[in-house]
Scaffold this motif. Structure first.
Motif, short mmCIF file in Angstrom:
data_model
loop_
_atom_site.label_atom_id
_atom_site.label_comp_id
_atom_site.label_asym_id
_atom_site.label_seq_id
_atom_site.Cartn_x
_atom_site.Cartn_y
_atom_site.Cartn_z
N PHE A 150 0.77 -1.30 -0.28
CA PHE A 150 -0.10 0.38 -0.18
C PHE A 150 0.91 1.54 0.02
O PHE A 150 0.61 2.35 -0.57
CB PHE A 150 -0.74 0.24 1.12
CG PHE A 150 -1.59 0.93 1.48
CD1 PHE A 150 -2.85 1.12 0.59
CD2 PHE A 150 -1.37 2.21 2.56
CE1 PHE A 150 -2.77 2.36 0.73
CE2 PHE A 150 -2.40 3.61 2.73
CZ PHE A 150 -3.10 3.80 1.46
N VAL A 154 0.51 4.01 -2.92
CA VAL A 154 0.46 5.17 -2.89
C VAL A 154 1.56 6.73 -2.87
O VAL A 154 1.73 7.13 -3.64
CB VAL A 154 0.28 4.95 -1.27
CG1 VAL A 154 -0.75 6.63 -1.15
CG2 VAL A 154 -0.67 4.43 -1.35
N SER A 168 5.60 13.67 -2.43
CA SER A 168 5.63 12.41 -2.34
C SER A 168 5.75 12.08 -0.70
O SER A 168 5.50 11.40 -0.09
CB SER A 168 5.72 11.15 -3.36
OG SER A 168 5.82 9.50 -2.55
N GLY A 206 -5.16 5.84 4.22
CA GLY A 206 -6.30 6.17 3.43
C GLY A 206 -6.67 8.14 3.44
O GLY A 206 -6.65 8.59 2.80
N LEU A 209 -3.91 10.80 3.78
CA LEU A 209 -3.10 10.64 2.64
C LEU A 209 -4.41 11.74 1.89
O LEU A 209 -4.02 12.61 1.03
CB LEU A 209 -2.54 9.60 2.24
CG LEU A 209 -1.55 8.26 2.55
CD1 LEU A 209 -1.45 7.27 1.66
CD2 LEU A 209 -0.23 9.55 2.05
N TYR A 210 -5.85 11.16 2.23
CA TYR A 210 -6.94 11.97 1.23
C TYR A 210 -6.26 13.35 1.32
O TYR A 210 -6.37 14.00 1.06
CB TYR A 210 -7.88 11.71 1.50
CG TYR A 210 -9.09 12.12 1.22
CD1 TYR A 210 -9.29 12.77 -0.12
CD2 TYR A 210 -9.32 13.34 2.12
CE1 TYR A 210 -10.26 13.37 -0.71
CE2 TYR A 210 -10.94 14.34 1.80
CZ TYR A 210 -10.92 13.99 0.27
OH TYR A 210 -11.86 15.66 -0.11
#
Length: 405
Positions: A150, A154, A168, A206, A209-210
Protein backbone atom coordinates in the motif's frame (compact mmCIF):
# COMPACT_ATOMS: atom_id res chain seq x y z
CA UNK A 1 -21.11 31.29 15.98
CA UNK A 2 -21.42 29.64 12.58
CA UNK A 3 -21.33 33.07 10.95
CA UNK A 4 -18.17 33.96 12.84
CA UNK A 5 -16.53 30.69 11.83
CA UNK A 6 -17.55 31.25 8.22
CA UNK A 7 -16.09 34.75 8.30
CA UNK A 8 -12.92 33.35 9.83
CA UNK A 9 -12.68 30.79 7.04
CA UNK A 10 -13.27 33.42 4.36
CA UNK A 11 -10.52 35.60 5.83
CA UNK A 12 -8.10 32.69 5.83
CA UNK A 13 -8.93 31.80 2.24
CA UNK A 14 -8.59 35.37 1.03
CA UNK A 15 -5.31 35.90 2.87
CA UNK A 16 -6.68 38.69 5.09
CA UNK A 17 -5.81 36.59 8.13
CA UNK A 18 -2.98 34.08 8.45
CA UNK A 19 -2.19 31.49 11.07
CA UNK A 20 1.54 30.80 11.58
CA UNK A 21 1.53 27.25 10.24
CA UNK A 22 4.62 27.07 8.03
CA UNK A 23 6.47 29.93 9.66
CA UNK A 24 6.35 28.09 13.02
CA UNK A 25 6.82 24.61 11.61
CA UNK A 26 9.68 23.82 14.03
CA UNK A 27 7.20 24.20 16.89
CA UNK A 28 4.79 21.71 15.33
CA UNK A 29 7.66 19.28 14.69
CA UNK A 30 8.69 19.47 18.32
CA UNK A 31 5.15 18.95 19.61
CA UNK A 32 4.70 15.88 17.41
CA UNK A 33 8.02 14.33 18.43
CA UNK A 34 7.37 14.87 22.14
CA UNK A 35 3.84 13.43 22.01
CA UNK A 36 4.83 10.38 19.94
CA UNK A 37 7.86 9.62 22.13
CA UNK A 38 5.94 9.92 25.42
CA UNK A 39 2.97 7.86 24.28
CA UNK A 40 5.24 5.34 22.56
CA UNK A 41 7.25 4.87 25.75
CA UNK A 42 4.08 4.25 27.76
CA UNK A 43 2.83 1.78 25.16
CA UNK A 44 6.13 -0.14 25.19
CA UNK A 45 6.08 -0.34 29.00
CA UNK A 46 2.54 -1.67 28.94
CA UNK A 47 3.23 -4.03 26.04
CA UNK A 48 1.04 -4.85 23.01
CA UNK A 49 -2.25 -6.59 23.63
CA UNK A 50 -2.26 -8.92 20.63
CA UNK A 51 -5.46 -10.74 19.83
CA UNK A 52 -5.73 -14.47 19.46
CA UNK A 53 -5.68 -14.08 15.69
CA UNK A 54 -2.00 -13.08 15.94
CA UNK A 55 -0.86 -15.19 18.89
CA UNK A 56 -2.86 -18.36 18.36
CA UNK A 57 -4.68 -20.24 21.13
CA UNK A 58 -8.10 -21.40 22.29
CA UNK A 59 -11.12 -19.19 22.88
CA UNK A 60 -14.29 -19.82 24.90
CA UNK A 61 -17.39 -17.62 24.82
CA UNK A 62 -19.89 -18.08 27.67
CA UNK A 63 -23.30 -16.65 26.74
CA UNK A 64 -26.29 -15.90 28.97
CA UNK A 65 -24.42 -15.55 32.27
CA UNK A 66 -26.25 -13.94 35.17
CA UNK A 67 -23.10 -12.45 36.70
CA UNK A 68 -20.28 -11.20 34.48
CA UNK A 69 -17.59 -11.22 37.20
CA UNK A 70 -14.32 -12.58 35.77
CA UNK A 71 -12.68 -14.18 38.80
CA UNK A 72 -14.56 -17.49 38.39
CA UNK A 73 -13.25 -17.93 34.85
CA UNK A 74 -9.67 -17.18 35.93
CA UNK A 75 -9.84 -19.72 38.78
CA UNK A 76 -11.20 -22.45 36.49
CA UNK A 77 -8.47 -21.87 33.91
CA UNK A 78 -5.70 -21.77 36.53
CA UNK A 79 -6.81 -25.15 37.88
CA UNK A 80 -6.30 -26.73 34.44
CA UNK A 81 -3.37 -24.56 33.27
CA UNK A 82 -1.36 -23.36 36.27
CA UNK A 83 1.28 -21.71 34.06
CA UNK A 84 -1.18 -19.82 31.85
CA UNK A 85 -2.82 -16.49 32.69
CA UNK A 86 -6.07 -16.26 30.69
CA UNK A 87 -7.46 -13.13 29.09
CA UNK A 88 -11.04 -12.64 30.22
CA UNK A 89 -13.15 -9.86 28.72
CA UNK A 90 -16.82 -8.98 28.76
CA UNK A 91 -18.80 -8.90 25.52
CA UNK A 92 -22.10 -7.11 25.82
CA UNK A 93 -24.17 -7.42 28.96
CA UNK A 94 -24.27 -11.21 29.44
CA UNK A 95 -21.32 -12.76 27.58
CA UNK A 96 -17.75 -13.49 28.67
CA UNK A 97 -14.82 -14.36 26.44
CA UNK A 98 -11.95 -16.44 27.79
CA UNK A 99 -8.72 -16.85 25.82
CA UNK A 100 -6.03 -19.34 26.78
CA UNK A 101 -2.97 -20.96 25.29
CA UNK A 102 -3.39 -23.68 22.68
CA UNK A 103 -5.33 -26.68 23.99
CA UNK A 104 -6.07 -30.06 22.44
CA UNK A 105 -9.63 -31.26 21.89
CA UNK A 106 -9.82 -33.15 25.21
CA UNK A 107 -8.61 -30.19 27.28
CA UNK A 108 -10.94 -27.87 25.38
CA UNK A 109 -14.00 -30.01 26.12
CA UNK A 110 -13.15 -30.37 29.81
CA UNK A 111 -12.51 -26.63 30.27
CA UNK A 112 -15.74 -25.71 28.46
CA UNK A 113 -17.76 -27.96 30.75
CA UNK A 114 -16.25 -26.51 33.90
CA UNK A 115 -16.77 -22.94 32.70
CA UNK A 116 -20.45 -23.74 32.09
CA UNK A 117 -20.74 -25.19 35.59
CA UNK A 118 -18.97 -22.23 37.19
CA UNK A 119 -21.39 -19.72 35.64
CA UNK A 120 -24.50 -21.90 35.89
CA UNK A 121 -25.30 -22.09 32.17
CA UNK A 122 -26.01 -25.07 29.90
CA UNK A 123 -23.03 -26.73 28.27
CA UNK A 124 -24.17 -25.66 24.80
CA UNK A 125 -24.00 -21.99 25.92
CA UNK A 126 -20.18 -22.24 25.82
CA UNK A 127 -18.78 -22.00 22.30
CA UNK A 128 -15.16 -22.84 21.54
CA UNK A 129 -12.73 -21.98 18.76
CA UNK A 130 -9.09 -22.72 18.07
CA UNK A 131 -6.53 -20.74 16.10
CA UNK A 132 -3.23 -22.44 15.36
CA UNK A 133 0.19 -20.77 15.11
CA UNK A 134 0.44 -21.33 11.35
CA UNK A 135 -2.78 -19.45 10.63
CA UNK A 136 -1.92 -16.59 12.99
CA UNK A 137 1.58 -16.28 11.51
CA UNK A 138 0.09 -16.20 8.02
CA UNK A 139 -2.29 -13.42 9.03
CA UNK A 140 0.56 -11.35 10.46
CA UNK A 141 2.70 -11.85 7.38
CA UNK A 142 -0.07 -10.89 4.99
CA UNK A 143 -0.92 -7.84 7.08
CA UNK A 144 2.67 -6.57 6.94
CA UNK A 145 2.90 -7.31 3.22
CA UNK A 146 -0.34 -5.45 2.52
CA UNK A 147 0.83 -2.36 4.42
CA UNK A 148 4.17 -2.28 2.55
CA UNK A 149 2.54 -2.70 -0.86
CA UNK A 150 0.00 0.00 0.00
CA UNK A 151 2.72 2.48 0.97
CA UNK A 152 4.84 1.81 -2.12
CA UNK A 153 1.92 2.19 -4.52
CA UNK A 154 0.63 5.34 -2.86
CA UNK A 155 4.11 6.92 -2.81
CA UNK A 156 4.56 6.19 -6.52
CA UNK A 157 1.09 7.54 -7.33
CA UNK A 158 1.70 10.78 -5.47
CA UNK A 159 5.11 11.27 -7.10
CA UNK A 160 3.51 10.89 -10.54
CA UNK A 161 0.50 13.06 -9.70
CA UNK A 162 2.51 15.99 -8.35
CA UNK A 163 5.52 15.31 -10.63
CA UNK A 164 7.63 15.85 -7.53
CA UNK A 165 9.25 13.12 -5.46
CA UNK A 166 9.69 15.51 -2.53
CA UNK A 167 5.95 16.06 -2.23
CA UNK A 168 5.46 12.30 -2.05
CA UNK A 169 8.22 12.04 0.58
CA UNK A 170 6.63 14.78 2.72
CA UNK A 171 3.27 13.02 2.56
CA UNK A 172 4.84 9.69 3.55
CA UNK A 173 6.59 11.26 6.55
CA UNK A 174 3.29 12.81 7.70
CA UNK A 175 1.60 9.43 7.22
CA UNK A 176 4.29 7.73 9.31
CA UNK A 177 3.60 10.23 12.09
CA UNK A 178 -0.11 9.39 11.96
CA UNK A 179 0.48 5.66 12.16
CA UNK A 180 2.98 5.95 15.03
CA UNK A 181 0.67 8.23 17.01
CA UNK A 182 -2.36 5.99 16.43
CA UNK A 183 -0.42 2.87 17.42
CA UNK A 184 0.96 4.61 20.53
CA UNK A 185 -2.49 5.72 21.71
CA UNK A 186 -3.87 2.27 20.97
CA UNK A 187 -1.11 0.71 23.06
CA UNK A 188 -1.63 3.09 25.96
CA UNK A 189 -5.39 2.45 26.05
CA UNK A 190 -4.72 -1.29 25.98
CA UNK A 191 -7.36 -2.33 23.47
CA UNK A 192 -6.79 -5.69 21.86
CA UNK A 193 -5.07 -5.67 18.48
CA UNK A 194 -7.24 -7.65 16.07
CA UNK A 195 -7.70 -7.84 12.29
CA UNK A 196 -10.32 -5.12 12.76
CA UNK A 197 -7.58 -2.90 14.15
CA UNK A 198 -5.51 -3.49 11.02
CA UNK A 199 -8.49 -2.53 8.87
CA UNK A 200 -8.83 0.66 10.87
CA UNK A 201 -5.14 1.44 10.38
CA UNK A 202 -5.40 0.98 6.62
CA UNK A 203 -8.45 3.26 6.57
CA UNK A 204 -6.51 5.87 8.53
CA UNK A 205 -3.73 5.70 5.92
CA UNK A 206 -6.19 6.44 3.15
CA UNK A 207 -7.83 9.31 5.03
CA UNK A 208 -4.53 10.91 6.02
CA UNK A 209 -3.18 10.80 2.47
CA UNK A 210 -6.44 12.14 1.06
CA UNK A 211 -6.30 15.19 3.33
CA UNK A 212 -2.62 15.78 2.54
CA UNK A 213 -3.25 15.55 -1.21
CA UNK A 214 -5.95 18.23 -0.92
CA UNK A 215 -3.47 20.58 0.77
CA UNK A 216 -0.67 19.83 -1.70
CA UNK A 217 -3.04 20.34 -4.62
CA UNK A 218 -3.73 23.85 -3.32
CA UNK A 219 0.02 24.38 -2.93
CA UNK A 220 0.55 23.42 -6.57
CA UNK A 221 -2.18 25.85 -7.63
CA UNK A 222 -0.66 28.72 -5.62
CA UNK A 223 2.92 28.10 -6.80
CA UNK A 224 2.16 27.49 -10.48
CA UNK A 225 3.62 30.93 -11.41
CA UNK A 226 6.09 31.21 -8.54
CA UNK A 227 8.96 32.93 -10.38
CA UNK A 228 6.61 35.17 -12.36
CA UNK A 229 5.31 37.01 -9.29
CA UNK A 230 7.03 39.21 -6.72
CA UNK A 231 4.48 39.21 -3.90
CA UNK A 232 5.15 36.01 -1.91
CA UNK A 233 7.95 33.53 -1.41
CA UNK A 234 7.48 29.78 -1.83
CA UNK A 235 7.10 29.30 1.94
CA UNK A 236 4.50 32.08 2.13
CA UNK A 237 2.49 30.57 -0.73
CA UNK A 238 2.56 27.16 0.97
CA UNK A 239 1.39 28.79 4.20
CA UNK A 240 -1.43 30.46 2.28
CA UNK A 241 -2.48 27.08 0.90
CA UNK A 242 -2.47 25.54 4.39
CA UNK A 243 -4.64 28.39 5.71
CA UNK A 244 -7.00 28.16 2.75
CA UNK A 245 -7.65 24.44 3.37
CA UNK A 246 -7.71 24.63 7.18
CA UNK A 247 -11.46 25.15 7.63
CA UNK A 248 -12.27 22.55 5.00
CA UNK A 249 -10.10 19.96 6.76
CA UNK A 250 -11.69 20.73 10.13
CA UNK A 251 -15.21 20.43 8.73
CA UNK A 252 -14.42 17.14 6.99
CA UNK A 253 -12.86 15.70 10.14
CA UNK A 254 -15.76 16.71 12.38
CA UNK A 255 -18.27 15.12 10.01
CA UNK A 256 -16.21 11.90 9.99
CA UNK A 257 -15.57 11.86 13.75
CA UNK A 258 -19.18 12.20 14.86
CA UNK A 259 -20.38 8.76 13.68
CA UNK A 260 -17.06 7.10 14.55
CA UNK A 261 -17.20 8.56 18.07
CA UNK A 262 -20.74 7.24 18.45
CA UNK A 263 -19.64 3.76 17.34
CA UNK A 264 -16.70 3.91 19.75
CA UNK A 265 -18.96 4.86 22.66
CA UNK A 266 -21.45 2.11 21.83
CA UNK A 267 -18.71 -0.49 21.43
CA UNK A 268 -16.88 0.49 24.60
CA UNK A 269 -19.75 1.04 27.02
CA UNK A 270 -22.75 -0.89 25.66
CA UNK A 271 -21.56 -3.87 23.63
CA UNK A 272 -18.33 -4.54 25.50
CA UNK A 273 -14.74 -5.12 24.43
CA UNK A 274 -13.97 -6.57 21.07
CA UNK A 275 -17.17 -5.41 19.38
CA UNK A 276 -16.58 -2.42 17.07
CA UNK A 277 -14.17 -1.09 19.67
CA UNK A 278 -10.92 -2.02 17.96
CA UNK A 279 -11.62 -0.55 14.55
CA UNK A 280 -13.45 2.55 15.85
CA UNK A 281 -10.61 3.59 18.20
CA UNK A 282 -8.05 3.28 15.41
CA UNK A 283 -10.25 5.38 13.12
CA UNK A 284 -11.01 8.01 15.76
CA UNK A 285 -7.39 8.65 16.76
CA UNK A 286 -6.12 8.27 13.20
CA UNK A 287 -8.47 10.86 11.74
CA UNK A 288 -7.49 13.41 14.39
CA UNK A 289 -3.79 12.70 13.78
CA UNK A 290 -4.27 12.83 10.01
CA UNK A 291 -6.00 16.20 10.15
CA UNK A 292 -3.24 17.62 12.33
CA UNK A 293 -0.40 16.29 10.17
CA UNK A 294 -1.90 17.34 6.85
CA UNK A 295 -2.18 20.95 8.05
CA UNK A 296 0.64 21.45 10.52
CA UNK A 297 3.30 18.95 9.41
CA UNK A 298 3.05 18.16 5.69
CA UNK A 299 3.26 21.79 4.39
CA UNK A 300 6.26 22.54 6.59
CA UNK A 301 7.98 19.33 5.50
CA UNK A 302 7.38 20.25 1.87
CA UNK A 303 8.97 23.67 2.39
CA UNK A 304 12.01 22.19 4.14
CA UNK A 305 12.49 19.61 1.41
CA UNK A 306 12.18 22.08 -1.49
CA UNK A 307 13.51 25.39 -0.19
CA UNK A 308 17.07 24.63 -1.33
CA UNK A 309 16.04 24.08 -4.95
CA UNK A 310 17.84 26.56 -7.19
CA UNK A 311 14.79 28.35 -8.60
CA UNK A 312 13.02 28.57 -5.24
CA UNK A 313 16.08 29.75 -3.31
CA UNK A 314 16.96 32.43 -5.91
CA UNK A 315 13.37 33.68 -5.98
CA UNK A 316 13.25 33.83 -2.16
CA UNK A 317 16.56 35.71 -1.91
CA UNK A 318 15.57 38.17 -4.64
CA UNK A 319 12.20 38.88 -3.03
CA UNK A 320 13.67 39.34 0.44
CA UNK A 321 16.32 41.74 -0.88
CA UNK A 322 13.70 43.66 -2.82
CA UNK A 323 11.64 44.05 0.36
CA UNK A 324 14.68 45.54 2.04
CA UNK A 325 15.05 47.99 -0.81
CA UNK A 326 18.20 46.43 -2.20
CA UNK A 327 18.95 46.19 -5.90
CA UNK A 328 18.93 42.65 -7.22
CA UNK A 329 20.48 42.64 -10.70
CA UNK A 330 19.73 39.68 -12.91
CA UNK A 331 20.79 38.71 -16.38
CA UNK A 332 17.39 39.68 -17.76
CA UNK A 333 17.56 43.07 -16.08
CA UNK A 334 21.04 43.72 -17.46
CA UNK A 335 19.90 42.93 -20.95
CA UNK A 336 16.76 45.02 -20.65
CA UNK A 337 18.09 48.32 -19.26
CA UNK A 338 21.37 50.24 -18.98
CA UNK A 339 23.48 49.52 -15.91
CA UNK A 340 21.48 46.36 -15.07
CA UNK A 341 18.62 48.27 -13.40
CA UNK A 342 15.02 47.58 -14.21
CA UNK A 343 12.01 49.82 -13.85
CA UNK A 344 11.09 48.39 -10.44
CA UNK A 345 14.57 49.19 -9.10
CA UNK A 346 14.25 52.78 -10.27
CA UNK A 347 10.98 52.94 -8.35
CA UNK A 348 8.65 53.42 -11.30
CA UNK A 349 6.33 51.40 -13.47
CA UNK A 350 8.16 48.68 -15.40
CA UNK A 351 6.25 49.63 -18.54
CA UNK A 352 6.91 53.37 -18.24
CA UNK A 353 9.79 54.96 -20.09
CA UNK A 354 12.10 57.67 -18.76
CA UNK A 355 10.57 61.16 -19.20
CA UNK A 356 13.71 62.38 -20.84
CA UNK A 357 13.53 59.54 -23.31
CA UNK A 358 9.93 60.36 -24.10
CA UNK A 359 10.86 63.97 -24.67
CA UNK A 360 13.67 63.03 -26.94
CA UNK A 361 11.47 60.66 -28.86
CA UNK A 362 8.87 63.40 -29.37
CA UNK A 363 11.52 65.76 -30.61
CA UNK A 364 12.87 63.13 -32.95
CA UNK A 365 9.40 62.51 -34.29
CA UNK A 366 8.90 66.22 -34.84
CA UNK A 367 12.12 66.43 -36.74
CA UNK A 368 11.11 63.46 -38.83
CA UNK A 369 8.02 65.36 -39.93
CA UNK A 370 10.04 68.46 -40.67
CA UNK A 371 12.95 66.77 -42.37
CA UNK A 372 14.60 68.60 -45.24
CA UNK A 373 15.01 67.12 -48.73
CA UNK A 374 18.61 66.20 -48.04
CA UNK A 375 17.60 63.99 -45.14
CA UNK A 376 14.86 62.39 -47.21
CA UNK A 377 17.32 61.64 -49.97
CA UNK A 378 19.90 59.89 -47.83
CA UNK A 379 17.22 58.24 -45.59
CA UNK A 380 18.98 59.20 -42.34
CA UNK A 381 15.81 60.05 -40.44
CA UNK A 382 14.00 56.89 -41.63
CA UNK A 383 16.88 54.65 -40.63
CA UNK A 384 17.06 56.27 -37.17
CA UNK A 385 13.35 55.66 -36.56
CA UNK A 386 13.58 52.05 -37.74
CA UNK A 387 16.55 51.45 -35.47
CA UNK A 388 14.62 52.76 -32.44
CA UNK A 389 11.64 50.52 -33.25
CA UNK A 390 13.75 47.38 -33.70
CA UNK A 391 15.53 47.76 -30.39
CA UNK A 392 12.16 48.36 -28.59
CA UNK A 393 13.94 50.29 -25.87
CA UNK A 394 13.51 54.00 -25.18
CA UNK A 395 16.72 55.94 -25.73
CA UNK A 396 17.75 59.49 -25.64
CA UNK A 397 17.89 61.21 -29.03
CA UNK A 398 20.10 64.13 -29.82
CA UNK A 399 18.58 67.22 -31.30
CA UNK A 400 19.89 67.41 -34.80
CA UNK A 401 21.38 70.63 -35.76
CA UNK A 402 20.15 71.82 -39.11
CA UNK A 403 22.16 74.05 -41.25
CA UNK A 404 20.76 77.49 -41.58
CA UNK A 405 18.98 77.43 -38.18
Amino acid sequence: MSTTFATFGNDLHAGRRTLPIVSRRRTWYLISVVVVVLLGALAVVRGPNLGIEFTGGSEFQIAGVADTEQSSAREVVREHLPDNEPKVTQLGSDTLRVQTEQLDSTQTAELAGELATAYGVPADSVSTSYIGPVWSGDVTQKMARGVVVFLVLVAAMMALYFRDLKASLAAMIALGHDMLLTAAVYGVVGFEITPGTVIGFLTVMGYSLYDTIVVFDKVRENTADLTGQRRRTFAELVELAANQTLVRSINTSVVALLPIGSILAIGAFLLGAGTLKDISLALFIGIIAGTYSSIFLAPGLLVDLRRREDAISRHTVALERARRGETVPTSEDSAGSPGGEDAETRGGDPDAADPADADGADEGEGHALEADPADEDDGTVGRAAASRSARQQPRRTTRRRRSGR
